[in-house]
Design a protein around this motif. Structure first.
Motif, PDB file in Angstrom:
ATOM      1  N   ARG A 110      66.159  26.048  37.597  1.00  0.00           N
ATOM      2  CA  ARG A 110      64.901  26.783  37.625  1.00  0.00           C
ATOM      3  C   ARG A 110      64.049  26.558  36.389  1.00  0.00           C
ATOM      4  O   ARG A 110      62.889  26.157  36.473  1.00  0.00           O
ATOM      5  N   ALA A 111      64.628  26.809  35.213  1.00  0.00           N
ATOM      6  CA  ALA A 111      63.853  26.744  33.971  1.00  0.00           C
ATOM      7  C   ALA A 111      63.942  25.381  33.289  1.00  0.00           C
ATOM      8  O   ALA A 111      62.966  24.919  32.698  1.00  0.00           O
ATOM      9  N   GLY A 112      65.118  24.749  33.352  1.00  0.00           N
ATOM     10  CA  GLY A 112      65.270  23.458  32.681  1.00  0.00           C
ATOM     11  C   GLY A 112      64.360  22.394  33.261  1.00  0.00           C
ATOM     12  O   GLY A 112      63.724  21.625  32.523  1.00  0.00           O
ATOM     13  N   SER A 113      64.285  22.334  34.585  1.00  0.00           N
ATOM     14  CA  SER A 113      63.390  21.357  35.215  1.00  0.00           C
ATOM     15  C   SER A 113      61.935  21.637  34.844  1.00  0.00           C
ATOM     16  O   SER A 113      61.153  20.702  34.625  1.00  0.00           O
ATOM     17  N   ALA A 114      61.575  22.918  34.767  1.00  0.00           N
ATOM     18  CA  ALA A 114      60.205  23.267  34.382  1.00  0.00           C
ATOM     19  C   ALA A 114      59.916  22.863  32.938  1.00  0.00           C
ATOM     20  O   ALA A 114      58.799  22.431  32.615  1.00  0.00           O
ATOM     21  N   MET A 115      60.909  23.016  32.053  1.00  0.00           N
ATOM     22  CA  MET A 115      60.747  22.576  30.661  1.00  0.00           C
ATOM     23  C   MET A 115      60.422  21.086  30.595  1.00  0.00           C
ATOM     24  O   MET A 115      59.477  20.657  29.919  1.00  0.00           O
ATOM     25  N   THR A 116      61.239  20.294  31.294  1.00  0.00           N
ATOM     26  CA  THR A 116      61.036  18.847  31.267  1.00  0.00           C
ATOM     27  C   THR A 116      59.677  18.478  31.826  1.00  0.00           C
ATOM     28  O   THR A 116      58.961  17.647  31.254  1.00  0.00           O
ATOM     29  N   ALA A 117      59.322  19.076  32.952  1.00  0.00           N
ATOM     30  CA  ALA A 117      58.030  18.759  33.560  1.00  0.00           C
ATOM     31  C   ALA A 117      56.870  19.168  32.648  1.00  0.00           C
ATOM     32  O   ALA A 117      55.888  18.427  32.515  1.00  0.00           O
ATOM     33  N   GLU A 118      56.990  20.337  32.017  1.00  0.00           N
ATOM     34  CA  GLU A 118      55.913  20.804  31.137  1.00  0.00           C
ATOM     35  C   GLU A 118      55.693  19.853  29.965  1.00  0.00           C
ATOM     36  O   GLU A 118      54.556  19.455  29.672  1.00  0.00           O
ATOM     37  N   ILE A 119      56.780  19.495  29.295  1.00  0.00           N
ATOM     38  CA  ILE A 119      56.641  18.600  28.139  1.00  0.00           C
ATOM     39  C   ILE A 119      56.224  17.206  28.595  1.00  0.00           C
ATOM     40  O   ILE A 119      55.425  16.532  27.929  1.00  0.00           O
ATOM     41  N   GLY A 120      56.747  16.756  29.745  1.00  0.00           N
ATOM     42  CA  GLY A 120      56.345  15.453  30.262  1.00  0.00           C
ATOM     43  C   GLY A 120      54.868  15.405  30.603  1.00  0.00           C
ATOM     44  O   GLY A 120      54.187  14.395  30.336  1.00  0.00           O
ATOM     45  N   ILE A 121      54.342  16.473  31.177  1.00  0.00           N
ATOM     46  CA  ILE A 121      52.912  16.518  31.487  1.00  0.00           C
ATOM     47  C   ILE A 121      52.085  16.563  30.201  1.00  0.00           C
ATOM     48  O   ILE A 121      50.994  15.979  30.130  1.00  0.00           O
ATOM     49  N   MET A 122      52.595  17.247  29.184  1.00  0.00           N
ATOM     50  CA  MET A 122      51.902  17.228  27.888  1.00  0.00           C
ATOM     51  C   MET A 122      51.848  15.810  27.326  1.00  0.00           C
ATOM     52  O   MET A 122      50.844  15.413  26.713  1.00  0.00           O
ATOM     53  N   ARG A 123      52.934  15.050  27.517  1.00  0.00           N
ATOM     54  CA  ARG A 123      52.926  13.648  27.095  1.00  0.00           C
ATOM     55  C   ARG A 123      51.957  12.843  27.948  1.00  0.00           C
ATOM     56  O   ARG A 123      51.214  11.991  27.421  1.00  0.00           O
ATOM     57  N   LEU A 124      51.932  13.105  29.257  1.00  0.00           N
ATOM     58  CA  LEU A 124      51.067  12.363  30.164  1.00  0.00           C
ATOM     59  C   LEU A 124      49.589  12.620  29.867  1.00  0.00           C
ATOM     60  O   LEU A 124      48.768  11.692  29.895  1.00  0.00           O
TER      61      LEU A 124
ATOM     62  N   GLY B 167      61.901  15.432  28.609  1.00  0.00           N
ATOM     63  CA  GLY B 167      60.466  15.553  28.785  1.00  0.00           C
ATOM     64  C   GLY B 167      59.685  14.912  27.644  1.00  0.00           C
ATOM     65  O   GLY B 167      58.659  14.275  27.867  1.00  0.00           O
ATOM     66  N   TYR B 168      60.186  15.060  26.417  1.00  0.00           N
ATOM     67  CA  TYR B 168      59.504  14.513  25.240  1.00  0.00           C
ATOM     68  C   TYR B 168      59.480  12.990  25.274  1.00  0.00           C
ATOM     69  O   TYR B 168      58.523  12.359  24.821  1.00  0.00           O
ATOM     70  N   GLY B 169      60.545  12.408  25.820  1.00  0.00           N
ATOM     71  CA  GLY B 169      60.622  10.951  25.868  1.00  0.00           C
ATOM     72  C   GLY B 169      60.212  10.359  27.207  1.00  0.00           C
ATOM     73  O   GLY B 169      60.431   9.175  27.447  1.00  0.00           O
ATOM     74  N   ALA B 170      59.612  11.160  28.091  1.00  0.00           N
ATOM     75  CA  ALA B 170      59.230  10.668  29.409  1.00  0.00           C
ATOM     76  C   ALA B 170      58.086   9.664  29.302  1.00  0.00           C
ATOM     77  O   ALA B 170      57.227   9.753  28.419  1.00  0.00           O
ATOM     78  N   ALA B 171      58.096   8.696  30.224  1.00  0.00           N
ATOM     79  CA  ALA B 171      56.990   7.749  30.289  1.00  0.00           C
ATOM     80  C   ALA B 171      55.722   8.482  30.701  1.00  0.00           C
ATOM     81  O   ALA B 171      55.759   9.415  31.509  1.00  0.00           O
ATOM     82  N   ALA B 172      54.596   8.057  30.146  1.00  0.00           N
ATOM     83  CA  ALA B 172      53.324   8.750  30.364  1.00  0.00           C
ATOM     84  C   ALA B 172      52.708   8.374  31.704  1.00  0.00           C
ATOM     85  O   ALA B 172      51.557   7.932  31.803  1.00  0.00           O
ATOM     86  N   THR B 173      53.495   8.549  32.760  1.00  0.00           N
ATOM     87  CA  THR B 173      53.019   8.335  34.127  1.00  0.00           C
ATOM     88  C   THR B 173      53.579   9.449  35.010  1.00  0.00           C
ATOM     89  O   THR B 173      54.546  10.117  34.639  1.00  0.00           O
ATOM     90  N   ALA B 174      52.969   9.636  36.178  1.00  0.00           N
ATOM     91  CA  ALA B 174      53.472  10.653  37.098  1.00  0.00           C
ATOM     92  C   ALA B 174      54.897  10.327  37.531  1.00  0.00           C
ATOM     93  O   ALA B 174      55.750  11.226  37.632  1.00  0.00           O
ATOM     94  N   GLU B 175      55.170   9.052  37.777  1.00  0.00           N
ATOM     95  CA  GLU B 175      56.517   8.649  38.163  1.00  0.00           C
ATOM     96  C   GLU B 175      57.504   8.875  37.019  1.00  0.00           C
ATOM     97  O   GLU B 175      58.646   9.287  37.239  1.00  0.00           O
ATOM     98  N   GLY B 176      57.054   8.632  35.791  1.00  0.00           N
ATOM     99  CA  GLY B 176      57.925   8.835  34.635  1.00  0.00           C
ATOM    100  C   GLY B 176      58.294  10.292  34.446  1.00  0.00           C
ATOM    101  O   GLY B 176      59.450  10.617  34.144  1.00  0.00           O
ATOM    102  N   VAL B 177      57.344  11.191  34.635  1.00  0.00           N
ATOM    103  CA  VAL B 177      57.632  12.621  34.521  1.00  0.00           C
ATOM    104  C   VAL B 177      58.591  13.058  35.616  1.00  0.00           C
ATOM    105  O   VAL B 177      59.526  13.833  35.383  1.00  0.00           O
TER     106      VAL B 177
END
Length: 258
Positions: free
Chosen positions: A112-126, A221-231
């Motif tokens: 619930r929360a961990g996936s949201a954390m990754t997505a949030e930080i990944g979108i911030m990177r994107l 999330g911090y190291g995710a590629a700056a693309t929708a697929e990467g997030v």
């Protein structure tokens, strides 16, 4: 594939794994270190505690209640006879306090929360919000990651304790209310079997799981590629890796506590 090329491929994989482990530990050390460097991000940490902890209570309640009820039901059907009345409370309480409470609550919060954390930080990177923070001389690890790790370590033991209480009440409802096991036998067996170290060990496990969950999910999330697929890929990998890490850490911590 020749022997030399096989050795070369395996060697590159080992070097990559060592580098990844080193970067992960440095990331964790940096995030934890900023937790003690003023100004402290208390408000952001409280916001994350509400997100990870308070907003997970409903799903934790449902899971714990059903777990305790099913556990008691299975025990009553497997251990028929008078002995069941004496050990039902102990069986339900020990199973939940030692293992099911910490592990299931960690897996639920990861989904619930961990996936949201990754997505949030990944979108911030994107959306280049991470780069914008750096340009404003705001450390993104301290501003974004550290509050999540603090919240994970604080929230998980509370959620685990809540899971334990609700799960035991679920077992009580099935055993005592529905099947008529004497209440004194249920709670008497539980109090004789469950020691302080059992409860403390479960809470220690949950704190370790909270650290691992917030660390891995934030790092992915911090190291995710700056693309929708990467997030999307980072979010999936974060949930899978964290779930495996929880199961591995469960064995390691249990072996240390016994």
């Amino acid at each position: 594939m020749t022997i030399s090329s096989a050795f070369g491929l395996n060697g590159r994989r080992c070097v990559h794994a060592v580098r990844l482990a080193g970067r992960s530990l440095l990331f964790l050390g940096e995030a934890l270190g900023y937790g003690f460097v003023p100004p402290l991000k208390i408000r952001r940490s409280l916001e994350q505690i509400v997100f990870i902890g308070a907003k997970s209570l409903i799903i934790i309640f449902v899971t714990a209640l059903s777990t305790g009820m099913v556990l008691a039901l299975e025990a009553l059907h497997m251990l028929r006879g008078g002995a069941t009345e004496n050990i039902l409370g102990a069986l339900v309480a020990l199973s939940i306090v030692r293992e099911l409470g910490p592990v299931l609550s960690a897996l639920i919060v990861t989904g619930r929360a961990g996936s949201a954390m990754t997505a949030e930080i990944g979108i911030m990177r994107l959306t280049e919000q991470i780069d914008a923070l750096e340009m404003m001389a705001v450390n993104p690890v301290k501003h974004v990651v550290t509050p999540k790790i603090v919240a994970g370590v604080v929230s998980m033991p509370v959620l685990c304790a809540f899971f334990d209480v609700v799960g035991i009440l679920g077992g009580y409802f099935v055993g005592v209310v529905i099947y008529g096991v004497p209440e004194i036998h249920f709670f008497g067996g539980m109090t004789r079997a469950v020691a302080y170290l059992d409860v403390a060990g479960g809470l220690v496990k949950s704190a370790v799981f909270g650290l691992a969950m917030s660390w891995i999910c934030s790092m992915m999330g911090y190291g995710a590629a700056a693309t929708a697929e990467g997030v999307s890929r980072a979010t999936t990998n974060a949930v899978v890796i964290t779930s495996i890490a929880v199961l591995v850490l469960d064995y390691m911590v249990t072996s240390l506590l016994l």
